[in-house]
Scaffold this active site. Structure first.
Site, PDB file in Angstrom:
ATOM      1  N   ASP A 484      32.580  32.584  39.424  1.00 56.73           N
ATOM      2  CA  ASP A 484      32.425  31.242  39.974  1.00 56.73           C
ATOM      3  C   ASP A 484      30.976  30.890  40.273  1.00 56.73           C
ATOM      4  O   ASP A 484      30.643  29.734  40.486  1.00 56.73           O
ATOM      5  CB  ASP A 484      33.196  31.167  41.308  1.00 56.73           C
TER       6      ASP A 484
HETATM    7  C1  BGC Z   1      32.482  30.303  46.100  1.00 51.52           C
HETATM    8  C2  BGC Z   1      31.524  31.447  46.090  1.00 51.52           C
HETATM    9  C3  BGC Z   1      32.242  32.734  46.068  1.00 51.52           C
HETATM   10  C4  BGC Z   1      33.229  32.753  44.929  1.00 51.52           C
HETATM   11  C5  BGC Z   1      34.055  33.994  44.912  1.00 51.52           C
HETATM   12  C6  BGC Z   1      33.437  30.437  44.955  1.00 51.52           C
HETATM   13  O1  BGC Z   1      34.396  29.433  44.967  1.00 51.52           O
HETATM   14  O2  BGC Z   1      31.768  29.107  46.019  1.00 51.52           O
HETATM   15  O3  BGC Z   1      30.698  31.399  47.204  1.00 51.52           O
HETATM   16  O4  BGC Z   1      31.356  33.802  45.974  1.00 51.52           O
HETATM   17  O5  BGC Z   1      34.090  31.664  44.975  1.00 51.52           O
HETATM   18  O6  BGC Z   1      34.621  34.267  46.139  1.00 51.52           O
HETATM   19  C1  NOJ Z   2      36.923  34.706  43.864  1.00 51.28           C
HETATM   20  C2  NOJ Z   2      37.591  33.564  43.211  1.00 51.28           C
HETATM   21  O1  NOJ Z   2      38.805  33.281  43.871  1.00 51.28           O
HETATM   22  C3  NOJ Z   2      37.857  33.897  41.766  1.00 51.28           C
HETATM   23  O2  NOJ Z   2      38.496  32.817  41.127  1.00 51.28           O
HETATM   24  C4  NOJ Z   2      36.600  34.265  41.068  1.00 51.28           C
HETATM   25  O3  NOJ Z   2      36.917  34.650  39.753  1.00 51.28           O
HETATM   26  C5  NOJ Z   2      35.872  35.375  41.779  1.00 51.28           C
HETATM   27  N1  NOJ Z   2      35.709  35.058  43.168  1.00 51.28           N
HETATM   28  C6  NOJ Z   2      34.523  35.666  41.173  1.00 51.28           C
HETATM   29  O4  NOJ Z   2      33.637  34.631  41.410  1.00 51.28           O
END
Ligand code: BGC
Ligand code: NOJ
Length: 814
Positions: A484
């Protein structure tokens, strides 16, 4: 371990001191009513949707201190204490918390008084029960008062925690007998209320927080408890709470058992009011009446246990030689899969319940670890998820569980999203054999009522990837792919902007190698499905896509010693030796290998070796990339915003580690498959003062060797690690793989494993699978004997004669 231990027999984790390094949480409920409960009884409850139907309050900015909850206060002589230690933190003479499956049992003891609080949510009921026993362990008669406490939430949690100009005036309650009815907003648009009752006669109550706690007091020293007396307050506005006072007078050795019932009551078709301002409490009274019978409470508790017994009997290994793997696969990993299936990434000790709802990619992946538990629910979920896809192939990245509608603020454009639907669908069909799901009508989010089927969605997903490719022929990444934080098309310079959805430059062409690998995996899955369905042309067509993408990956994405991660908007490589930082990323190694790239040319092995060399640490697991970014890179986005060694900036992101575990298993490296598996396994962590998170569930992230706090985990419970680790343990290490035509047996184990047994319920048949390893091999089935008959290959055919149990003997040694 200093803080507790596993009780494998009872399937409990026993916490022996309350001051764990972080709150250690349990998740209660698996239908519509849920509760988060820590070892000190902290947490909250909600119905279906932690944002839209939150029942009790929790103040997240307290985290990780964990200060609100379902509390009992004991007032005994001069002392005030809680059986769960908090909030008063009065020193106890004894403490034990047992987190079990669907329940938490806390016992606190002080000055000879023992209070036991067992919290659970019965199957298919909208109630949380606290069964409470107070025991006098002394030789004298003891008088004491017990106070219960919850604070009500006004259901819509975001409004509840932000809009005080309104919320301080809307709170309404009613009191009837021992029951407190929380009825805020019931007069207007709501048709539901909350009930907090006590099954025993009470000696007082409070519903005003100001009266019970006190404006200038805290939960650690509530005024009413200090005074030894509730004030029978009636809340008008402000912050309604539920508190009951029970005075006990216990003979030496005597005990008393009763219960508190917290219920969410939907009024259904009943008239809403008995009189102006007086709600019709018929249903509430029924709930109270039912649970005023302790035998009924015990039956409800037995139902919780019975249900888990049943669920876990679908996959169990009594004797897999590694105890950590055994207890995770048998119990805790499956429990976590239930939680991620139900809650996706919405609510935990770290997810506030108002943020992310259900994730499109997340929920699809969660199904991989859940489908063997309750395939029917997985089926419905797949259709719900597909309905949040748009007809051009993009998907809402998140949706609300209550409304099943996509969240407009985050929108779509995460270009891996569409492909995960293929993995979940194929996993469902492999588990159940039910290909009829493909013909289910599930419209597109922008074409409600459309008659398109799930298979149409799947083809739309494939077409979306094919039609959205960049200068190298690789899939466009969009806002981000699985990572993400790899925001290659968004260039955010302002702190108040979203990294992911800010100012996409129109026509920007950053590409993702990870999506290319995922596309390989998905098309191989789909081709196999078409083959199974006898649709040779479709199979061939999809194999053609596979072949083309494979060629693109091999010609465009090999960096010399590993696979490049991506190409940025300027077509510069990301995750390449040419980069100053962020040279090697884990995701592209994983997915290219899983998708079958690098098989004939040795690259797959090299890619895994690059992970070992640059990313792996035996104590912590694999970092996401190396070297971490030390500065913010506008062209890379959020990934470079985290301090080095945390989260996506080279933290150990457990989820993606699991794909590497599968990679090693595919290569037949049983030692590495298990060592890597154990490197992120919470049960195997030797020092919880370093690891800090719960020993029984995976955490999303552990600070890596590149951080100042290596080995420290965060964000437990809601992570894709749960589903994938179960896939690793059950399908790749123990090697029991559901396939379209039966169970495939293909373990990959350390050479010194002598063998193991798995009981697997699959398509209505109970399989006892005995794996033997006389030749000290890691992989490869030499002989497969099914109910005494030798079978070629490694797939156990489905019994054609209606047998309900089958014994399989599989011997490694090919
Ligand atoms: C958030 C990030 C986070 C990632 C995985 C995203 O939606 O914006 O801050 O690291 O998800 O958890
Ligand atoms: C947590 C998010 O829920 C997931 O969709 C994503 O793939 C991982 N973080 C890595 O960013």
């Amino acid at each position: 371990m200093r803080y507790g231990h596993f009780d494998d027999k009872q399937r409990e984790f026993v916490i022996t001191r309350p001051d764990t390094p972080l709150p250690w949480l349990n998740m209660l409920g698996q239908d519509e009513f849920y509760g988060l409960c820590t070892q000190t009884a902290g947490g909250y409850s909600f119905w279906k949707d932690a944002r839209l139907r939150r029942i009790t309050r929790y103040r997240y900015n307290n985290n990780p201190m964990d200060n609100d909850g379902r509390f009992l206060y004991v007032r005994h002589g001069k002392s005030v204490w809680n059986p769960g230690w908090k909030p008063s933190r009065t020193k106890l003479d004894g403490f034990e918390c047992r987190h079990g499956l669907g329940y938490t049992n806390i016992v606190g003891r002080k000055d000879g008084i023992e209070v036991q609080q067992r919290v659970f949510i019965p199957p298919n009921e909208n109630v949380e029960i606290w069964k409470v026993t107070v025991r006098n362990r002394t030789k004298q008669r003891q008088k004491l008062s017990l106070f219960s406490y919850v604070e009500f939430c006004f259901y819509e949690a975001l409004n509840d925690m932000t809009n005080y100009q309104r919320t301080y005036s809307i709170g309404e309650v009613e009191i009837e007998g021992n029951a407190i009815y929380h009825k805020t907003e019931y007069r207007e648009r709501r048709n539901h209320y909350t009930l907090f009752g006590c099954t025993r006669k009470i000696d007082g109550f409070d519903t005003s927080r100001d009266a019970f706690v006190g404006v200038h007091h805290g939960l650690h020293d509530p005024k009413a408890v200090l005074a030894g007396k509730c004030t029978n307050s009636h809340a008008y506005g402000w912050n309604p709470v539920g508190a009951h006072q029970v005075n006990l007078n216990l003979a030496p050795g005597a005990e008393e058992t009763f219960a508190y019932v917290l219920a969410y009551v939907d009024q259904g078709d009943l008239p809403k009011f008995d009189a102006p301002f007086v709600i019709n409490k018929t249903k509430g009274r029924e709930v109270l009446k039912r649970y005023s019978d302790i035998a009924e409470i015990d039956r409800a508790f037995a139902a919780v246990k019975g249900r888990w017994d049943e669920l876990l009997s679908n996959f169990t290994t009594p004797d897999a030689p590694n105890e950590h793997l055994r207890r995770m696969v048998n119990v805790w990993n499956q429990v976590q899969c239930m939680a991620t299936f139900n809650l996706s990434r919405s609510t935990s000790g770290y997810e506030t319940g108002i943020g992310r709802g259900m994730g499109y990619r997340d929920s699809n992946q969660d199904i991989l670890g859940f489908v063997h538990l309750l395939p029917e629910r997985a089926r419905q979920r797949i259709l719900d998820i597909a309905s949040t896809q748009l007809s051009d192939g993009t998907c809402f990245h998140q949706y609300q569980p209550l409304t099943k509608k996509g969240n407009a603020d985050i929108g779509g454009g995460f270009n891996d999203d569409p492909l995960w639907l293929i993995l979940s669908t194929c996993a469902y069909i492999r588990e159940t054999g039910d290909a009829s799901i493909l013909n289910e009508v599930c419209g597109y989010a922008d074409k409600p009522g459309s008659k398109d089927t799930l298979l149409h969605h799947i083809e739309t997903s494939i077409a979306y990837t094919l039609n959205n490719r960049g200068p190298h022929g690789l899939p466009l990444i969009g806002h981000a792919d699985w990572n993400d934080c790899l925001n290659l098309n968004c260039f955010s310079k302002e702190p108040n902007e979203s990294f992911q959805v800010t100012g996409d430059i129109a026509g920007s062409k950053a590409e993702s190698v990870m999506i290319a690998g995922l596309f390989l995996y998905a098309t191989r899955d789909l081709a196999a499905l078409y083959g199974h369905l006898g649709r040779a042309e479709d199979k061939q067509r999809v194999e053609g896509y596979y072949g083309d993408m494979l060629k693109t990956v091999e010609t465009q994405a090999w960096d010399g010693a590993w696979y490049t991660r991506a190409f940025d908007a300027q077509s510069r490589p990301v995750g390449s030796k040419a980069c100053k930082e962020g040279k090697v990323f884990i995701e592209s190694q994983a997915w290219c290998v899983l998708g079958g790239a690098g098989q004939d040319n040795g690259r797959a092995k090299k890619a895994l070796q690059a992970v070992e060399k640059h990313l792996y640490h035996p104590k912590y697991g694999c970092a996401l990339q190396w070297p971490p970014y030390s500065e913010y890179h506008l062209e890379l986005g959020e990934v470079s915003s985290y301090p080095p060694g945390y989260k996506e900036n080279a933290g150990v992101f457990s989820h993606n580690n699991t794909w590497i575990h599968i990679g090693w298993a595919m290569f037949g490296d049983g030692e590495r498959a298990l060592d890597y598996y154990l490197s992120i396994c919470p049960s195997a962590k030797p020092d919880h003062d370093i690891y800090r998170s719960e020993p029984y569930v995976y955490a999303q992230m552990t600070a890596s060797q590149f951080s100042p706090t290596p080995g420290e985990a965060k964000n437990s419970w809601l992570t894709g690690t749960a589903a994938w680790s179960f896939v690793v343990g059950s399908q790749y290490i123990l090697g029991i793989q559901p396939d379209f035509n039966g169970l495939r047996i293909d373990p990959c184990v350390p050479k010194d494993w002598k063998g193991f047994t798995v009981q697997r319920k699959y398509r209505g048949v109970t399989y006892t699978i005995i794996v033997k390893n006389p030749k000290k091999k890691s992989k490869g089935i030499k002989t497969l004997v099914v109910d005494g008959k030798k079978v070629d290959g490694n797939v156990v055919p489905l019994p054609s004669d209606g047998r309900s149990s089958v014994t399989v003997e599989a011997t490694l040694g090919a």
